[in-house]
Design a protein around this motif. Structure first.
Motif, PDB file in Angstrom:
ATOM      1  N   PRO A 131       0.330  13.463  10.533  1.00 48.26           N
ATOM      2  CA  PRO A 131      -0.474  12.330  10.537  1.00 48.26           C
ATOM      3  C   PRO A 131       0.230  11.140   9.657  1.00 48.26           C
ATOM      4  CG  PRO A 131      -1.594  13.610   9.122  1.00 48.26           C
ATOM      5  CD  PRO A 131      -0.591  14.269   9.730  1.00 48.26           C
ATOM      6  N   GLY A 132       0.210   9.670  10.153  1.00 46.90           N
ATOM      7  CA  GLY A 132       0.754   8.660   9.488  1.00 46.90           C
ATOM      8  C   GLY A 132       2.100   8.321   9.554  1.00 46.90           C
ATOM      9  N   ALA A 133       2.584   7.278   9.282  1.00 42.55           N
ATOM     10  CA  ALA A 133       3.913   6.613   9.274  1.00 42.55           C
ATOM     11  C   ALA A 133       4.774   7.484   8.415  1.00 42.55           C
ATOM     12  CB  ALA A 133       3.945   5.310   9.141  1.00 42.55           C
ATOM     13  N   HIS A 134       4.295   7.916   7.125  1.00 43.58           N
ATOM     14  CA  HIS A 134       5.331   8.749   6.383  1.00 43.58           C
ATOM     15  C   HIS A 134       5.518  10.207   6.850  1.00 43.58           C
ATOM     16  CE1 HIS A 134       1.259   9.951   5.625  1.00 43.58           C
ATOM     17  NE2 HIS A 134       1.664  10.732   4.762  1.00 43.58           N
ATOM     18  N   ASN A 135       4.530  10.668   7.802  1.00 39.65           N
ATOM     19  CA  ASN A 135       5.001  11.966   8.331  1.00 39.65           C
ATOM     20  C   ASN A 135       5.876  11.738   9.455  1.00 39.65           C
ATOM     21  OD1 ASN A 135       3.820  14.233   6.937  1.00 39.65           O
ATOM     22  ND2 ASN A 135       1.735  13.395   7.283  1.00 39.65           N
ATOM     23  N   HIS A 136       5.779  10.640  10.162  1.00 42.47           N
ATOM     24  CA  HIS A 136       6.671  10.415  11.431  1.00 42.47           C
ATOM     25  C   HIS A 136       8.001  10.406  10.740  1.00 42.47           C
ATOM     26  CE1 HIS A 136       3.154   8.591  13.884  1.00 42.47           C
ATOM     27  NE2 HIS A 136       3.010   9.947  13.695  1.00 42.47           N
ATOM     28  N   GLN A 137       8.114   9.736   9.519  1.00 43.42           N
ATOM     29  CA  GLN A 137       9.402   9.649   8.965  1.00 43.42           C
ATOM     30  C   GLN A 137      10.051  11.062   8.824  1.00 43.42           C
ATOM     31  OE1 GLN A 137      10.281   8.541   4.805  1.00 43.42           O
ATOM     32  NE2 GLN A 137      11.522   6.926   5.610  1.00 43.42           N
ATOM     33  N   ASN A 138       9.118  11.854   8.314  1.00 43.73           N
ATOM     34  CA  ASN A 138       9.529  13.364   8.179  1.00 43.73           C
ATOM     35  C   ASN A 138       9.826  14.139   9.602  1.00 43.73           C
ATOM     36  OD1 ASN A 138       8.721  12.915   5.575  1.00 43.73           O
ATOM     37  ND2 ASN A 138       6.731  13.736   5.722  1.00 43.73           N
ATOM     38  N   ALA A 139       9.072  13.862  10.460  1.00 45.38           N
ATOM     39  CA  ALA A 139       9.465  14.293  12.001  1.00 45.38           C
ATOM     40  C   ALA A 139      10.708  13.692  12.561  1.00 45.38           C
ATOM     41  CB  ALA A 139       8.350  13.648  12.827  1.00 45.38           C
ATOM     42  N   ALA A 142      -1.753   5.438   6.470  1.00 43.86           N
ATOM     43  CA  ALA A 142      -1.955   6.246   7.365  1.00 43.86           C
ATOM     44  C   ALA A 142      -3.499   6.349   7.989  1.00 43.86           C
ATOM     45  CB  ALA A 142      -1.765   7.637   7.179  1.00 43.86           C
ATOM     46  N   PHE A 143      -4.480   5.662   7.243  1.00 45.64           N
ATOM     47  CA  PHE A 143      -5.861   5.679   7.570  1.00 45.64           C
ATOM     48  C   PHE A 143      -6.419   4.114   7.384  1.00 45.64           C
ATOM     49  CE2 PHE A 143      -4.988   9.812   5.791  1.00 45.64           C
ATOM     50  CZ  PHE A 143      -4.832  10.405   7.045  1.00 45.64           C
ATOM     51  N   PRO A 144      -7.274   3.590   8.563  1.00 51.08           N
ATOM     52  CA  PRO A 144      -7.722   2.244   8.139  1.00 51.08           C
ATOM     53  C   PRO A 144      -8.756   2.176   7.266  1.00 51.08           C
ATOM     54  CG  PRO A 144      -8.504   3.424  10.384  1.00 51.08           C
ATOM     55  CD  PRO A 144      -7.538   4.296   9.562  1.00 51.08           C
ATOM     56  N   LYS A 145      -9.752   3.063   7.126  1.00 55.01           N
ATOM     57  CA  LYS A 145     -10.847   2.871   6.059  1.00 55.01           C
ATOM     58  C   LYS A 145     -10.926   4.164   5.358  1.00 55.01           C
ATOM     59  CE  LYS A 145     -13.681   0.115   9.269  1.00 55.01           C
ATOM     60  NZ  LYS A 145     -15.061   0.111  10.178  1.00 55.01           N
ATOM     61  N   VAL A 146     -10.636   4.220   4.017  1.00 52.69           N
ATOM     62  CA  VAL A 146     -10.400   5.104   3.186  1.00 52.69           C
ATOM     63  C   VAL A 146     -11.348   4.920   2.040  1.00 52.69           C
ATOM     64  CG1 VAL A 146      -8.887   6.143   1.522  1.00 52.69           C
ATOM     65  CG2 VAL A 146      -8.014   5.229   3.631  1.00 52.69           C
ATOM     66  N   ARG A 147     -12.223   6.049   1.581  1.00 42.72           N
ATOM     67  CA  ARG A 147     -12.750   6.207   0.508  1.00 42.72           C
ATOM     68  C   ARG A 147     -11.852   7.051  -0.324  1.00 42.72           C
ATOM     69  NH1 ARG A 147     -17.717   3.541   0.063  1.00 42.72           N
ATOM     70  NH2 ARG A 147     -18.439   3.293   2.119  1.00 42.72           N
ATOM     71  N   GLY A 192       3.736   1.581 -13.305  1.00 42.32           N
ATOM     72  CA  GLY A 192       2.331   1.127 -12.971  1.00 42.32           C
ATOM     73  C   GLY A 192       1.986   1.032 -11.599  1.00 42.32           C
ATOM     74  N   LEU A 193       1.095   0.486 -11.060  1.00 40.65           N
ATOM     75  CA  LEU A 193       0.532   0.662  -9.716  1.00 40.65           C
ATOM     76  C   LEU A 193       0.607  -0.422  -8.749  1.00 40.65           C
ATOM     77  CD1 LEU A 193      -2.953   1.894 -10.547  1.00 40.65           C
ATOM     78  CD2 LEU A 193      -0.875   3.558  -9.991  1.00 40.65           C
ATOM     79  N   ALA A 194       1.790  -1.328  -9.066  1.00 39.67           N
ATOM     80  CA  ALA A 194       2.011  -2.560  -8.331  1.00 39.67           C
ATOM     81  C   ALA A 194       2.406  -2.200  -6.864  1.00 39.67           C
ATOM     82  CB  ALA A 194       3.033  -3.404  -8.977  1.00 39.67           C
ATOM     83  N   GLY A 195       3.094  -1.130  -6.845  1.00 40.63           N
ATOM     84  CA  GLY A 195       3.780  -0.691  -5.267  1.00 40.63           C
ATOM     85  C   GLY A 195       2.496  -0.361  -4.368  1.00 40.63           C
ATOM     86  N   LEU A 196       1.263  -0.074  -4.910  1.00 39.76           N
ATOM     87  CA  LEU A 196       0.266   0.188  -4.019  1.00 39.76           C
ATOM     88  C   LEU A 196      -0.555  -1.034  -3.603  1.00 39.76           C
ATOM     89  CD1 LEU A 196      -1.606   3.090  -6.373  1.00 39.76           C
ATOM     90  CD2 LEU A 196      -0.754   3.415  -3.829  1.00 39.76           C
ATOM     91  N   HIS A 197      -0.398  -2.087  -4.080  1.00 48.77           N
ATOM     92  CA  HIS A 197      -1.143  -3.336  -3.819  1.00 48.77           C
ATOM     93  C   HIS A 197      -1.319  -3.645  -2.309  1.00 48.77           C
ATOM     94  CE1 HIS A 197      -1.043  -4.632  -8.373  1.00 48.77           C
ATOM     95  NE2 HIS A 197      -1.708  -3.507  -7.978  1.00 48.77           N
ATOM     96  N   ALA A 198       0.037  -3.498  -1.757  1.00 48.32           N
ATOM     97  CA  ALA A 198       0.091  -3.908  -0.092  1.00 48.32           C
ATOM     98  C   ALA A 198      -0.919  -2.922   0.626  1.00 48.32           C
ATOM     99  CB  ALA A 198       1.259  -3.838   0.147  1.00 48.32           C
ATOM    100  N   SER A 199      -1.133  -1.667  -0.063  1.00 42.89           N
ATOM    101  CA  SER A 199      -2.131  -0.914   0.765  1.00 42.89           C
ATOM    102  C   SER A 199      -3.392  -0.818   0.436  1.00 42.89           C
ATOM    103  CB  SER A 199      -1.221   0.821   0.732  1.00 42.89           C
ATOM    104  OG  SER A 199      -0.067   0.558   1.131  1.00 42.89           O
ATOM    105  N   LEU A 200      -3.716  -1.699  -0.552  1.00 33.10           N
ATOM    106  CA  LEU A 200      -5.224  -1.680  -0.917  1.00 33.10           C
ATOM    107  C   LEU A 200      -6.307  -2.237   0.044  1.00 33.10           C
ATOM    108  CD1 LEU A 200      -4.615  -2.512  -4.640  1.00 33.10           C
ATOM    109  CD2 LEU A 200      -5.009  -0.312  -3.706  1.00 33.10           C
ATOM    110  N   ASP A 201      -5.826  -2.851   0.956  1.00 34.18           N
ATOM    111  CA  ASP A 201      -6.615  -3.439   2.041  1.00 34.18           C
ATOM    112  C   ASP A 201      -7.293  -2.192   2.928  1.00 34.18           C
ATOM    113  OD1 ASP A 201      -4.361  -3.074   3.224  1.00 34.18           O
ATOM    114  OD2 ASP A 201      -4.575  -4.951   4.388  1.00 34.18           O
ATOM    115  N   HIS A 202      -6.709  -1.240   2.806  1.00 32.35           N
ATOM    116  CA  HIS A 202      -7.345  -0.129   3.521  1.00 32.35           C
ATOM    117  C   HIS A 202      -8.606   0.690   2.902  1.00 32.35           C
ATOM    118  CE1 HIS A 202      -4.018   0.645   6.706  1.00 32.35           C
ATOM    119  NE2 HIS A 202      -3.778  -0.606   6.131  1.00 32.35           N
TER     120      HIS A 202
END
Length: 467
Positions: A295-303, A363-368, A379-389
């Motif tokens: 699942p997800g774009a990162h696994n599609h890269q692996n594929a 990889a998922f639109p709504k995440v807990r 630090g965690l700056a590299g996560l900021h673009a994905s935090l809207d999920h």
């Protein structure tokens, strides 16, 4: 076991008696060498003594008298942040330092191969993220297509613990930067770089040293074919260095998210579809959207990387696609634990750095999101673009408060323990959401390793759901 060649009758020292060190000592003995062993921990030394090994204190000044080589386990620093004292002593004594990977490549081929119709081959896979999944996926595809294959290295068995190869056998190796950095011999037939992101920076004295360790597999290994992820500048640089021209099909460029159709041999995934291009024309396509184990774009890269490696061995696109659909996935890597009441529970405990966690979130639109632990450099700056999920974060770890403060705009609950985080996430989750463990941090503040952390998440989910 692969008996180590070239040291018969010679004394060889082994430092570190974990899985790789112990196997190296056994393989040296099988090849006629006289291993002497040492570990900084008394229990490991006692266990080695009970197995009949000569335990010698390598910290003593005369320890390297008559020693032909020192074999070092991958977890032991050999240069940065500073060399282990035993390694410094070996340097001073002029004793060559190597590791089990170097021993494997110098010992893999034997005179028995003269009678084989097809010489055995080695696929070596490295990268920051996805190398375990890519390695396991390549092995799965090969086996499903009737090829004789073994999986080893940083996953599964130690490299010297595998069976001597048979006619046409293929060995799939996952190699970490710790392993490629020191090995004196690196000669894979096919080498794969999945991607590169900051990791292990203290061990390599920064990103340049980290990339240099990965690059050795290609620049010094001289593979017949190189599969290179080009979604980062380092991959683009490496592909450019290895190829004589754009159409040089010794280099296969792979990507997740960008179309690669300018020439040469490329494999890329976009909007859930994998495409293979040669000389600017599409020759095959695979629908990855329904492949449950990826699942997800990162696994599609692996594929894409696995597909490319298997295509170099002559497997058909249809055969590869069919095998991908039966791939079960790896524990602790985008592993679906349960699906209850429209909520999916995913264990990605292996997401120990910012880049891998960001890809898991994307990889998922709504995440807990259950996150936290021992933060790595940067630090965690590299996560900021994905935090809207992220619907809400549930932060674990001894430094949960500080971790939560680095997540701007995120509703974060300070849970500290896995039990509290899972209980809160299960209570809050709504149909269509995903409860995701992707810590973006190391586990060592609370657990021995990421596997133990993932197992705890799995157990807490099953307890909370009563499944």
């Amino acid at each position: 076991m692969i008996p180590v060649q070239g040291f018969r009758g010679q004394k060889v020292a082994v430092l570190g008696l974990g899985r790789s060190g112990k196997t190296a000592a056994l393989a040296l003995r099988a090849g006629g060498a006289e291993p002497i062993v040492w570990d900084d921990g008394q229990p490991a030394r006692d266990a080695a003594h009970d197995e009949g090994f000569d335990v010698v204190d390598l910290t003593k000044s005369v320890a390297f008298d008559g020693v032909s080589a020192l074999i070092v386990s991958p977890g032991i620093p050999h240069l940065y942040p500073k060399p282990h004292p035993v390694i410094s002593a070996a340097w001073d004594a002029g004793v060559p330092v190597d590791n089990d990977i170097g021993l494997f490549f110098r010992s893999f081929a034997t005179s028995e191969w003269d009678g084989f119709d097809t010489a055995p081959r080695v696929i070596a896979i490295t990268g920051s993220n996805g190398k375990s999944t890519t390695s396991a996926l390549v092995h799965h595809i090969l086996v499903e297509n009737g090829r004789s294959a073994q999986l080893a290295g940083n996953i599964g068995r130690g490299v010297l613990d595998i069976d001597p190869p048979s006619d046409g056998d293929i060995v799939v190796l996952e190699l970490s930067s710790y392993q490629t950095d020191l090995a004196r011999a690196l000669t894979p037939d096919i080498a794969v770089l999945t991607n590169l992101s900051p990791d292990h920076l203290d061990r390599h004295a920064g990103p340049g040293g980290y990339f240099a360790a990965k690059r050795r597999l290609f620049a010094e290994g001289g593979p017949d074919r190189a599969v290179i992820g080009v979604d980062e500048d380092e991959g683009r640089y490496l592909a450019n260095q290895l190829a004589d021209h754009l159409a040089d099909d010794r280099v296969i460029r792979v990507s997740s998210g960008q179309k690669l159709d300018q020439g040469g041999w490329t494999v890329f995934a976009k909007k859930g579809f994998l495409s293979e291009y040669r000389k600017g024309r599409q020759v095959a396509s695979v629908d990855l959207r329904e492949v449950a184990g990826l699942p997800g774009a990162h696994n599609h890269q692996n594929a894409c990387a696995a597909y490319a490696a298997c295509r170099t061995l002559g497997l058909s696109p249809k055969g590869i696609e069919a095998a991908m659909r039966t791939y079960p996935g790896l524990p602790h890597r985008s592993q679906v634990i349960a699906q209850v009441g429209g909520v999916t529970y995913v264990n990605d405990s292996k997401a120990t750095n910012v880049d891998s966690a960001a890809k898991a979130l994307a990889a998922f639109p709504k995440v807990r999101w259950i996150c936290g632990g021992l933060q790595k450099e940067g630090g965690l700056a590299g996560l900021h673009a994905s935090l809207d999920h992220v619907v809400r974060a549930y932060v674990i770890g001894r430094e949960a408060d500080a971790f939560a403060r680095d997540l701007p705009g995120v509703d974060a609950a300070i849970c500290t323990t896995m039990q509290a985080a899972v209980a809160a996430a299960v209570a809050d989750a709504l149909p269509g959401e995903v409860v995701l463990l992707a810590p973006a941090a190391a586990s060592f503040d609370q657990y021995d390793n990421f596997e133990q952390r993932g197992d705890d998440f799995t157990a807490q989910v099953k307890t909370a759901l009563a499944v």
